[in-house]
Scaffold this motif. Sequence first.
Motif, mmCIF file in Angstrom:
data_model
loop_
_atom_site.group_PDB
_atom_site.id
_atom_site.type_symbol
_atom_site.label_atom_id
_atom_site.label_comp_id
_atom_site.label_asym_id
_atom_site.label_seq_id
_atom_site.Cartn_x
_atom_site.Cartn_y
_atom_site.Cartn_z
ATOM 1 N N UNK A 1 -6.078 20.779 -19.642
ATOM 2 C CA UNK A 1 -6.887 20.189 -20.701
ATOM 3 C C UNK A 1 -7.892 21.234 -21.204
ATOM 4 N N UNK A 2 -9.160 20.922 -21.263
ATOM 5 C CA UNK A 2 -10.174 21.904 -21.673
ATOM 6 C C UNK A 2 -11.062 22.265 -20.483
ATOM 7 N N UNK B 1 -2.531 27.183 -25.247
ATOM 8 C CA UNK B 1 -3.627 27.746 -26.037
ATOM 9 C C UNK B 1 -4.824 28.068 -25.139
ATOM 10 N N UNK B 2 -4.574 28.398 -23.895
ATOM 11 C CA UNK B 2 -5.658 28.742 -22.975
ATOM 12 C C UNK B 2 -6.243 30.103 -23.316
ATOM 13 N N UNK C 1 -3.387 31.650 -10.095
ATOM 14 C CA UNK C 1 -4.394 30.958 -10.881
ATOM 15 C C UNK C 1 -3.729 30.645 -12.210
ATOM 16 N N UNK C 2 -3.632 29.361 -12.557
ATOM 17 C CA UNK C 2 -2.989 28.938 -13.786
ATOM 18 C C UNK C 2 -4.018 28.377 -14.759
ATOM 19 N N UNK C 3 -3.955 28.814 -16.012
ATOM 20 C CA UNK C 3 -4.745 28.221 -17.089
ATOM 21 C C UNK C 3 -3.763 27.614 -18.079
ATOM 22 N N UNK C 4 -3.803 26.289 -18.218
ATOM 23 C CA UNK C 4 -2.854 25.560 -19.047
ATOM 24 C C UNK C 4 -3.565 24.837 -20.184
ATOM 25 N N UNK C 5 -2.772 24.404 -21.154
ATOM 26 C CA UNK C 5 -3.299 23.659 -22.289
ATOM 27 C C UNK C 5 -4.400 24.459 -22.972
ATOM 28 N N UNK C 6 -5.576 23.884 -23.139
ATOM 29 C CA UNK C 6 -6.686 24.585 -23.793
ATOM 30 C C UNK C 6 -7.777 24.933 -22.795
ATOM 31 N N UNK C 7 -7.394 25.234 -21.576
ATOM 32 C CA UNK C 7 -8.370 25.601 -20.546
ATOM 33 C C UNK C 7 -8.829 27.041 -20.739
ATOM 34 N N UNK D 1 -8.992 18.859 -14.200
ATOM 35 C CA UNK D 1 -8.525 18.147 -15.385
ATOM 36 C C UNK D 1 -9.716 17.682 -16.230
ATOM 37 N N UNK D 2 -9.417 17.280 -17.453
ATOM 38 C CA UNK D 2 -10.363 16.526 -18.289
ATOM 39 C C UNK D 2 -11.705 17.235 -18.490
ATOM 40 N N UNK D 3 -11.666 18.494 -18.881
ATOM 41 C CA UNK D 3 -12.885 19.260 -19.190
ATOM 42 C C UNK D 3 -13.775 19.489 -17.976
ATOM 43 N N UNK D 4 -13.218 19.393 -16.787
ATOM 44 C CA UNK D 4 -14.012 19.658 -15.587
ATOM 45 C C UNK D 4 -14.232 21.156 -15.422
#
Length: 244
Positions: A134-135, A181-182, A154-160, A107-110
């Motif tokens: 997140x990113x 928008x990943x 493997x999931x990419x969500x939000x803007x990841x 999370x949180x740009x990690x």
Amino acid sequence: MAATLAGTAAAQAADSTWSTSPGTGDFNTAANWSPAVVPTGTAFFGTSSTTAVSFSADASFGGWTFNSGASTYHFTNSRSLSFIDAGINAQGGQVFIRNDTNALNFYNSSTAGAGAAPATQFDIQNGGSVNFYDTSTAGNSRISLGGGGAANRIYFNNSSTAGNAQINAFSGSPAVVFKDTSSAGTARILVNSTATFSNASSAGSAAFTAVAFCNSSITAQPAAPMSPCNWSSFSIRAVAAMPL
């Protein structure tokens, strides 16, 4: 959920260093750390006589930092783990993580892999998943979905983003999922199953082999996909097989 995790981390964050001679390999045992507290902020790793580490409880933390000259560490996880700040920074040693049956979340740009590529190597087995929100980014990691489960994901969500990762997906249906928008970034992704893109997600400049698109924003996707999916298996660009 990410905001709740971030608030918890801010209130209770504690940094600790893995002992050079811990009594066990249990991450959740305070006595294995210096100071003797299970880290919720940054967990530091250097040289140690015990480098096979497992988890006896769910946990969230800001990040893991592997110092220059660190030992090679092998983590086995069957719990729910969440990185909510820096993520994994491997400046030394090698980091291998087997994620079994449960979720590993960023999370949180990690990042899953800051440092020289491949900074961190993941082995996803038996229905385990790695989830980016997140990113957050897969960074310079190498992620392999092995045998033992069609539920491996493997999931990419939000803007990841998949970052510059190397992803070998030999199981899961679909194996790699991009939503919202990943982006696949500049990753190299070898899929022996399917990869799906939905919403406004993008393949970026990534290199794929043997993929199928579902409700995708990719230009190669037919303009009017069948409902719910118009499976169109093809190779965008061949990439050499990546060693596990």
